[in-house]
Design an enzyme around this catalytic site. Structure first.
Site, PDB file in Angstrom:
ATOM      1  N   ARG A   1      60.823  11.028  10.294  1.00 34.83           N
ATOM      2  CA  ARG A   1      59.535  11.765  10.284  1.00 34.83           C
ATOM      3  C   ARG A   1      59.260  12.388  11.652  1.00 34.83           C
ATOM      4  O   ARG A   1      58.126  12.397  12.122  1.00 34.83           O
ATOM      5  CB  ARG A   1      58.363  10.872   9.907  1.00 34.83           C
ATOM      6  CG  ARG A   1      58.530  10.108   8.646  1.00 34.83           C
ATOM      7  CD  ARG A   1      58.377  10.959   7.395  1.00 34.83           C
ATOM      8  NE  ARG A   1      58.600  10.120   6.238  1.00 34.83           N
ATOM      9  CZ  ARG A   1      59.800   9.891   5.704  1.00 34.83           C
ATOM     10  NH1 ARG A   1      60.869  10.512   6.164  1.00 34.83           N
ATOM     11  NH2 ARG A   1      59.959   9.091   4.685  1.00 34.83           N
TER      12      ARG A   1
ATOM     13  N   SER B   1      49.790   9.977   2.364  1.00 33.59           N
ATOM     14  CA  SER B   1      49.857   8.737   3.142  1.00 33.59           C
ATOM     15  C   SER B   1      49.097   8.924   4.440  1.00 33.59           C
ATOM     16  O   SER B   1      49.408   9.830   5.221  1.00 33.59           O
ATOM     17  CB  SER B   1      51.310   8.408   3.471  1.00 33.59           C
ATOM     18  OG  SER B   1      52.027   8.231   2.286  1.00 33.59           O
TER      19      SER B   1
ATOM     20  N   GLU C   1      49.497   9.157  10.193  1.00 31.08           N
ATOM     21  CA  GLU C   1      50.436  10.261   9.962  1.00 31.08           C
ATOM     22  C   GLU C   1      49.665  11.572   9.841  1.00 31.08           C
ATOM     23  O   GLU C   1      50.130  12.644  10.232  1.00 31.08           O
ATOM     24  CB  GLU C   1      51.199   9.962   8.664  1.00 31.08           C
ATOM     25  CG  GLU C   1      52.147  11.025   8.229  1.00 31.08           C
ATOM     26  CD  GLU C   1      53.025  10.559   7.077  1.00 31.08           C
ATOM     27  OE1 GLU C   1      53.691   9.509   7.203  1.00 31.08           O
ATOM     28  OE2 GLU C   1      53.050  11.251   6.045  1.00 31.08           O
TER      29      GLU C   1
HETATM   30  P1  NAP Z   1      57.531   2.933  -0.927  1.00 28.80           P
HETATM   31  O1  NAP Z   1      58.544   3.491  -1.865  1.00 28.80           O
HETATM   32  O2  NAP Z   1      56.599   1.855  -1.378  1.00 28.80           O
HETATM   33  O3  NAP Z   1      58.243   2.466   0.409  1.00 28.80           O
HETATM   34  C1  NAP Z   1      57.472   2.003   1.507  1.00 28.80           C
HETATM   35  C2  NAP Z   1      58.371   1.896   2.716  1.00 28.80           C
HETATM   36  O4  NAP Z   1      59.488   1.059   2.396  1.00 28.80           O
HETATM   37  C3  NAP Z   1      58.942   3.217   3.171  1.00 28.80           C
HETATM   38  O5  NAP Z   1      58.919   3.245   4.557  1.00 28.80           O
HETATM   39  C4  NAP Z   1      60.358   3.224   2.643  1.00 28.80           C
HETATM   40  O6  NAP Z   1      61.270   3.795   3.513  1.00 28.80           O
HETATM   41  C5  NAP Z   1      60.686   1.754   2.623  1.00 28.80           C
HETATM   42  N1  NAP Z   1      61.644   1.511   1.550  1.00 28.80           N
HETATM   43  C6  NAP Z   1      61.391   1.413   0.219  1.00 28.80           C
HETATM   44  N2  NAP Z   1      62.532   1.167  -0.448  1.00 28.80           N
HETATM   45  C7  NAP Z   1      63.528   1.139   0.474  1.00 28.80           C
HETATM   46  C8  NAP Z   1      64.922   0.928   0.406  1.00 28.80           C
HETATM   47  N3  NAP Z   1      65.540   0.663  -0.751  1.00 28.80           N
HETATM   48  N4  NAP Z   1      65.628   0.978   1.566  1.00 28.80           N
HETATM   49  C9  NAP Z   1      65.024   1.203   2.734  1.00 28.80           C
HETATM   50  N5  NAP Z   1      63.700   1.416   2.865  1.00 28.80           N
HETATM   51  C10 NAP Z   1      62.951   1.362   1.757  1.00 28.80           C
HETATM   52  O7  NAP Z   1      56.719   4.110  -0.268  1.00 28.80           O
HETATM   53  P2  NAP Z   1      55.609   5.104  -0.760  1.00 28.80           P
HETATM   54  O8  NAP Z   1      54.569   5.099   0.277  1.00 28.80           O
HETATM   55  O9  NAP Z   1      55.277   4.909  -2.194  1.00 28.80           O
HETATM   56  O10 NAP Z   1      56.425   6.469  -0.625  1.00 28.80           O
HETATM   57  C11 NAP Z   1      57.481   6.807  -1.486  1.00 28.80           C
HETATM   58  C12 NAP Z   1      58.503   7.576  -0.708  1.00 28.80           C
HETATM   59  O11 NAP Z   1      57.914   8.766  -0.200  1.00 28.80           O
HETATM   60  C13 NAP Z   1      59.037   6.794   0.481  1.00 28.80           C
HETATM   61  O12 NAP Z   1      60.411   7.054   0.602  1.00 28.80           O
HETATM   62  C14 NAP Z   1      58.255   7.365   1.621  1.00 28.80           C
HETATM   63  O13 NAP Z   1      58.919   7.290   2.850  1.00 28.80           O
HETATM   64  C15 NAP Z   1      58.093   8.811   1.166  1.00 28.80           C
HETATM   65  N6  NAP Z   1      56.991   9.482   1.838  1.00 28.80           N
HETATM   66  C16 NAP Z   1      57.287  10.501   2.687  1.00 28.80           C
HETATM   67  C17 NAP Z   1      56.289  11.164   3.377  1.00 28.80           C
HETATM   68  C18 NAP Z   1      56.649  12.266   4.307  1.00 28.80           C
HETATM   69  O14 NAP Z   1      57.761  12.751   4.281  1.00 28.80           O
HETATM   70  N7  NAP Z   1      55.754  12.688   5.132  1.00 28.80           N
HETATM   71  C19 NAP Z   1      54.977  10.785   3.207  1.00 28.80           C
HETATM   72  C20 NAP Z   1      54.698   9.753   2.325  1.00 28.80           C
HETATM   73  C21 NAP Z   1      55.722   9.096   1.646  1.00 28.80           C
HETATM   74  P3  NAP Z   1      61.444   5.359   3.772  1.00 28.80           P
HETATM   75  O15 NAP Z   1      60.204   5.775   4.479  1.00 28.80           O
HETATM   76  O16 NAP Z   1      62.644   5.436   4.630  1.00 28.80           O
HETATM   77  O17 NAP Z   1      61.613   5.982   2.454  1.00 28.80           O
END
Ligand code: NAP
Length: 336
Positions: free
Chosen positions: A158, A226, A324
C-alpha cells in the site's frame, strides 16, 4: 462555494472555494503549476473514495475527469494504456469481459485508475504494482509530462514513491499496464481457496460477492472503505498479544525480520466497537474496519470516533493504528 457532499463517498456536507473539473491536462497545466508555485492549498480528487472533508475547504479541488483506455497486443503480453480518471472497477470488468487475467482479485476496489499506483492497491494476494509498466504524470513544478517505470515507482505494501518523494508534486495522468497472456490465477486467500476449477470470471464474481456481503455501498451509506491500515507488528509484541488472545489471526509478512500482519478489523471487533455508534458515525456491523456516515455525521463526529477507536486499540494491544483514509481539514491533511 461548491458543495463537496457528492464529490466524496463519505458524503459530509462541506464545501470548497473552487472545484475545477479536468478533462484535458494541457488546458490546466499552467494553472496547476501556478497554484503549486504560489503554495495555494489544493487537492487533486478522483472519485473521493479515500478522502473525507471534515470541514469547509478553503483551497481548490481539481477533479480528475481524464478518460480513455487503449488495448495493445505486445507479443505474449497485453499492454493497456489508461487515463487516470477512469474508474478502476470498470477497467477490471472490461479486462474480465475480454478474457484478460490479472486484475480479477482487485474487483470492486473503489476509486480511479490514477489512484491505484499511489497506494499500490491490493486484495486477495494480488497487488497492482506487478502489472504496472509505467506511470505518466504532470510534474507540477516544471509542467513536464514524465514517464516513470514501474520499477522506479518504489512500490511497497500500500505504498509508492507518490506517497513520499513525489507527494503533492504531481498529477498522475496515465497508467500503462502490462498483463501476460499466460496468466496464473491467485486463489490462496480466504474464500477464493474454496473455488473448484477457478477461472478469471469466477474469481472476479467471488471477489465481488465477498466485498458486497461485507462492505456498505457508498451510494446508500456514506463511507470511505477501510478506515485504518492493517498493522504490521514485531514478533515480541505479537507474543504478548498471544498470551491474552491465543487465537489472534495473523499472517507472516517477513519471517527474517519477524514482521507479522494482524487484521485491524479483528482488533477493533475484539474490543467491542463493531456495530457501535458515536455521534452520527457507525463502526460497520459487517466489517469493523469501515466507519460509516449513518446519521448526518459531522467531520468532528468522525474524527472523535476514529480517535476513540485508536486509543482503545492502543490501550488493549499496544498497537497504534494508522488511518488509511486521507482526512482534510480547512487547509490540509490531518493525522489522528
Ligand atoms: P481480510 O480479507 O479480512 O484480511 C485482513 C488482513 O489479513 C489483510 O491485511 C490481509 O492481507 C490479511 N490476510 C487475509 N488472508 C490472508 C492470507 N491468506 N495470507 C496473508 N494475509 C492474509 O481483509 P478485508 O479488510 O476484508 O479486505 C479484503 C481484501 O481487500 C484484503 O486483501 C485487503 O488487503 C484488501 N483491501 C485493499 C485496500 C486497498 O488496496 N487500499 C483497501 C481495503 C482492503 P492483505 O492486506 O495482504 O491482503
Amino acid at each position: 462555494m461548491h458543495s463537496l457532499e457528492s464529490l466524496h463517498t463519505f458524503g459530509l456536507p462541506y464545501r470548497a472555494k473552487q472545484v475545477i473539473p479536468i478533462h484535458q491536462i494541457d488546458e490546466h497545466a499552467q494553472t496547476l503549476h501556478e497554484s503549486y508555485q504560489q503554495g495555494c492549498p489544493f487537492i487533486i480528487l478522483g472519485e473521493g473514495s479515500n478522502t473525507v472533508f471534515t470541514e469547509d475547504y478553503i483551497g481548490v479541488v481539481w477533479q480528475n475527469h481524464l478518460r480513455g483506455i487503449v488495448f495493445n497486443e505486445q507479443g505474449d503480453h497485453i499492454q493497456i494504456q489508461v487515463a487516470s480518471g477512469e474508474n478502476w472497477h470498470a477497467l477490471v470488468t472490461q479486462c474480465v469481459q475480454r478474457g484478460i487475467g490479472g486484475f480479477e482479485n482487485l474487483a470492486l476496489i473503489p476509486g480511479t485508475v490514477g489512484a491505484a499506483p499511489i497506494q499500490n492497491i491490493g486484495a486477495y494476494g494480488v497487488e497492482v504494482a506487478q502489472f504496472i509498466e509505467s506511470v505518466e504524470y504532470l510534474d507540477l513544478a516544471t509542467q513536464q509530462i514524465i514517464t516513470l517505470t514501474g520499477a522506479a515507482c518504489e512500490f511497497g505494501y500500500r505504498d509508492s514513491i507518490f506517497k513520499h518523494a513525489l507527494k503533492d508534486k504531481v498529477f498522475i495522468t496515465q497508467v500503462n499496464f502490462l498483463l501476460p497472456k499466460q496468466h496464473t490465477l491467485v486463489t490462496q486467500y480466504g474464500e477464493l481457496s474454496a473455488l473448484m476449477s477457478p477461472t478469471i470470471q469466477s474469481v472476479y464474481d467471488t471477489v465481488i460477492a465477498i466485498r458486497q456481503a461485507k462492505l456498505p455501498d457508498p451510494a446508500q451509506i456514506g463511507n470511505a472503505g477501510s478506515f485504518f491500515k492493517n498493522p504490521v507488528i514485531d514478533t515480541s509484541l505479537f507474543k504478548q498479544i498471544l498470551t491474552h488472545y491465543p487465537d489472534a489471526p495473523h499472517y507472516m509478512v517477513n519471517a527474517e525480520q519477524g514482521l507479522i500482519k494482524i487484521p485491524a478489523a479483528w482488533l477493533i471487533d475484539t474490543i467491542g466497537f463493531k456495530g457501535t455508534m458515536q455521534g452520527g458515525v457507525q463502526c460497520h456491523p459487517q466489517q469493523a474496519l469501515v466507519l460509516t456516515n449513518l446519521q448526518d455525521a459531522t467531520g468532528q463526529d468522525l474524527i472523535a470516533f476514529a480517535q476513540t477507536i485508536k486509543q482503545a486499540v492502543y490501550a488493549e494491544f499496544n498497537i497504534a493504528l494508522e488511518h488509511e483514509v486521507q482526512l482534510m481539514d480547512a487547509r490540509q491533511r490531518v493525522t489522528l
